[in-house]
Design a protein around this motif. Structure first.
Motif, PDB file in Angstrom:
ATOM      1  N   GLY A  58     124.582   3.050  21.173  1.00  0.00           N
ATOM      2  CA  GLY A  58     124.217   3.141  22.714  1.00  0.00           C
ATOM      3  C   GLY A  58     122.809   3.027  23.200  1.00  0.00           C
ATOM      4  O   GLY A  58     122.422   2.252  24.159  1.00  0.00           O
ATOM      5  N   TYR A  59     121.957   3.899  22.447  1.00  0.00           N
ATOM      6  CA  TYR A  59     120.645   3.976  22.929  1.00  0.00           C
ATOM      7  C   TYR A  59     119.970   2.660  22.355  1.00  0.00           C
ATOM      8  O   TYR A  59     118.848   2.267  22.889  1.00  0.00           O
ATOM      9  N   LEU A  60     120.373   2.004  21.238  1.00  0.00           N
ATOM     10  CA  LEU A  60     119.717   0.673  20.809  1.00  0.00           C
ATOM     11  C   LEU A  60     120.083  -0.340  21.871  1.00  0.00           C
ATOM     12  O   LEU A  60     119.157  -1.344  22.337  1.00  0.00           O
ATOM     13  N   GLU A  61     121.334  -0.260  22.588  1.00  0.00           N
ATOM     14  CA  GLU A  61     121.728  -1.309  23.659  1.00  0.00           C
ATOM     15  C   GLU A  61     120.914  -1.088  24.695  1.00  0.00           C
ATOM     16  O   GLU A  61     120.221  -2.051  25.558  1.00  0.00           O
TER      17      GLU A  61
ATOM     18  N   MET B   6     123.826  12.453  24.313  1.00  0.00           N
ATOM     19  CA  MET B   6     123.783  11.996  22.869  1.00  0.00           C
ATOM     20  C   MET B   6     124.890  11.801  22.062  1.00  0.00           C
ATOM     21  O   MET B   6     124.703  10.652  21.716  1.00  0.00           O
ATOM     22  N   MET B   7     125.843  12.502  22.070  1.00  0.00           N
ATOM     23  CA  MET B   7     126.910  12.328  21.463  1.00  0.00           C
ATOM     24  C   MET B   7     127.753  11.102  22.001  1.00  0.00           C
ATOM     25  O   MET B   7     128.315  10.183  21.259  1.00  0.00           O
ATOM     26  N   SER B   8     127.998  10.932  23.064  1.00  0.00           N
ATOM     27  CA  SER B   8     128.705   9.656  23.956  1.00  0.00           C
ATOM     28  C   SER B   8     128.036   8.376  23.758  1.00  0.00           C
ATOM     29  O   SER B   8     128.717   7.383  23.426  1.00  0.00           O
TER      30      SER B   8
ATOM     31  N   GLY C 168     116.580   9.750  27.319  1.00  0.00           N
ATOM     32  CA  GLY C 168     117.841  10.257  26.573  1.00  0.00           C
ATOM     33  C   GLY C 168     118.877  10.135  27.354  1.00  0.00           C
ATOM     34  O   GLY C 168     119.914  10.545  26.856  1.00  0.00           O
ATOM     35  N   LEU C 169     118.602   9.912  28.595  1.00  0.00           N
ATOM     36  CA  LEU C 169     119.911   9.709  29.696  1.00  0.00           C
ATOM     37  C   LEU C 169     120.723  10.919  29.847  1.00  0.00           C
ATOM     38  O   LEU C 169     121.833  10.928  30.052  1.00  0.00           O
TER      39      LEU C 169
ATOM     40  N   VAL D 219     112.818   5.870  23.036  1.00  0.00           N
ATOM     41  CA  VAL D 219     112.778   4.498  23.089  1.00  0.00           C
ATOM     42  C   VAL D 219     111.866   3.737  22.166  1.00  0.00           C
ATOM     43  O   VAL D 219     112.465   3.088  21.326  1.00  0.00           O
ATOM     44  N   LEU D 220     111.045   4.522  21.411  1.00  0.00           N
ATOM     45  CA  LEU D 220     110.101   3.902  20.543  1.00  0.00           C
ATOM     46  C   LEU D 220     110.975   3.937  19.195  1.00  0.00           C
ATOM     47  O   LEU D 220     110.899   2.979  18.399  1.00  0.00           O
TER      48      LEU D 220
END
Length: 540
Positions: free
Chosen positions: A407-410, A400-402, A347-348, A315-316
């Protein structure tokens, strides 16, 4: 020898023998042994006082005396069992009907229907749990479906067999490298040697970091009686590590902002200190400790510093890119020697995936166990587990690849915004107050008007699963993607719950508020510890 000195020694011997001749030989023999026994007892007492404090030591001694009274121990045991049964919501009734042996004939593919039936008994967790499930949506669609398929493809694999499952070994190395890149491995100040391994979760990552720090400091400084210092907000995994690895643990109160108190930590450091700890953020209140100050302290005294990024690691870095004010927390900070970060949280990734990282290979080498004299051959293992589920590693890599950086920013944007909305909504409830200033996605709140644990019980009756905290008494919600569509529902239920408790104060039938409250006030912490152990012993 000078004649005057010789004369003095002769006179002293004669006087001593004359004085001792008045006592029986047995008394002279027993006196030093008794003195030694008294000295050892006094030393042990002072050591306990130093460790636990005078008040806790006195209470422990008093409780031990009380328990010697006939019937008192039996009464205490009976009352403890009542509390355990209450925590179990009805004792062992839940275990009735559980299978205790194999079925005579296997169910075959019919077991899938059995699984589905049993799963229907689980609590409704979609959107209602603090933390717990971090992926948005339902299990049958989107990202859930993707990682489930990835896990099933590699369910039979084991990275212990590197020569067989080369793909899983590659996935692990890439997950570690990609995670390290998020946490400063590409920064010039990191030293360019960041390395690590995947683990089963944040607890194992912390255990390995503590073990490695212990052995590294023994090699570097010869420390044989290791000690570590943590703020009281640090995760309980450090207590587990202290017990497992025979390390003395000092837990230091936080400052008025609920952050690690660097001055208090400095006062606890001595020649046996191997490790100090900071969190980014801490689990109770979602507040980032002053990692830069801790790094300066660790560097100046040449000791290890572990940063717990289990919650914040995914997140950070993205919150900072989105413009949120985030203080330094990773390997770009001089003095940070290890970091733990969970991929299965923000990290989902599938549950059971975490990463432990080290500043260099000299530290990480102390994580490994190598055996040369086993009849089974040469053996070396990187983590606590021997065999490890390759399917989870593949699932983390797929997650992580998907998603990628975009995606993480969103997802970070969504959870940070809804966290701020929930915080603002709680601040608008006059009976509640926020604990400290949350830096991320955990919002903890208490009350000086109503019993916060009774509020928690009312929320539980509405289907919410929040986390009860102590020192101060409070509860928190760890915001995930599951909460994005129902934040207003949460705030509405919380407002109504506070109103209900204010108008009708008192324990809720079947609620746990009295137990939480009593546990917080109970001066004998050993008894509280026994309650927790008895509860766990009855549930597994």
């Amino acid at each position: 020898m000078d004649s005057s000195v010789k004369s003095f020694l002769t006179h002293f011997r004669a006087s001593a023998n004359l004085f001792l001749s008045e006592y029986e030989p047995l008394a002279l023999l027993l006196a030093p042994l008794l003195a030694l026994l008294v000295a050892r007892t006094l030393q042990s007492f002072l050591s306990v006082v130093h460790e636990r404090g005078l008040k806790a030591t006195f209470l422990g001694f008093l409780m031990s005396l009380i328990k010697l009274v006939p019937g008192v121990q039996n009464y205490i045991d009976a009352e403890k069992q009542k509390v355990v049964d209450k925590l179990n919501s009805g004792g062992k009734s839940k275990r009735e009907g559980w299978r205790t042996e194999l079925p005579r004939a296997g169910l075959g593919v019919g077991v899938i229907e059995k699984l589905k039936n049993e799963k229907r008994n689980d609590a409704v967790w979609q959107g209602k749990c603090s933390g717990t499930v971090y992926i948005g949506g339902t299990e049958s669609e989107g990202h859930f479906s993707l990682i489930n398929e990835a896990c099933s493809m590699f369910a039979h694999t084991n990275p212990l067999h590197l020569d067989v499952f080369k793909s899983v070994a590659q996935f692990e190395a890439e997950v570690v490298a990609m995670t390290a890149a998020l946490l400063g491995s590409k920064e010039k100040g990191s030293g360019g040697q960041i390395c690590g391994n995947m683990t089963s979760g944040g607890t194992e990552s912390i255990l390995l970091a503590v073990k490695s720090s212990r052995d590294y400091m023994k090699t570097k400084k010869g420390i044989a009686k290791p000690e570590m210092i943590i703020p009281e907000s640090a995760h309980s995994a450090y207590d587990k590590a202290a017990q497992y690895f025979n390390i003395k643990l000092w837990r230091v109160p936080v400052n008025k902002d609920f952050q690690a108190d660097v001055k208090a930590i400095r006062r606890r450091i001595n020649r046996n200190t191997i490790l100090i700890v900071g969190s980014a953020p801490g689990y109770p209140h979602g507040i980032i400790d002053p990692i830069e100050e801790l790094g300066e302290l660790a560097t100046s005294l040449q000791i290890c510093l572990h940063v717990d990024l289990c919650l914040g690691g995914f997140v950070l870095p993205f919150a900072r890119k989105l413009g949120y004010s985030i203080p330094p927390y990773d390997f770009s900070v001089k003095g940070v020697t290890s970091i733990s970060v969970d991929v299965h949280k923000y990290g989902l990734a599938p549950k059971g995936t975490s990463v432990v990282l080290y500043r260099n290979h000299d530290i990480r080498k102390h994580q490994f166990v190598a055996v040369t004299e086993w009849s089974g051959g040469l053996y070396v293992s990187p983590t606590i587990a021997g065999s490890r589920p390759g399917g989870l590693i593949a699932g983390a890599w797929a997650a992580m690849m998907s998603l990628g950086e975009e995606g993480y920013l969103e997802s970070t944007k969504e959870i940070m915004e809804v966290s701020k909305r929930i915080q603002k909504g709680i601040e608008e409830i006059p009976e509640l107050f926020i604990i400290g200033r949350p830096d991320m996605t955990i919002v903890a709140f208490g009350s000086n008007v109503v019993d916060i644990f009774e509020v928690n019980d009312i929320m539980s009756s509405k289907g919410w699963h929040l986390n009860a905290l102590q020192r101060p008494n409070s509860i928190h919600i760890c915001v995930t993607l599951q909460h994005v569509p129902i934040a207003e529902e949460f705030l509405g239920d919380l407002t109504q719950s506070v109103k209900t408790v204010k108008e009708n104060p008192g324990p809720v039938s079947g609620g746990l508020a009295p137990i939480y409250g009593a546990a917080g006030r109970m001066p004998d912490r050993v008894m509280v510890q026994e309650l927790l152990v008895n509860y766990m012993d009855s549930t597994c």
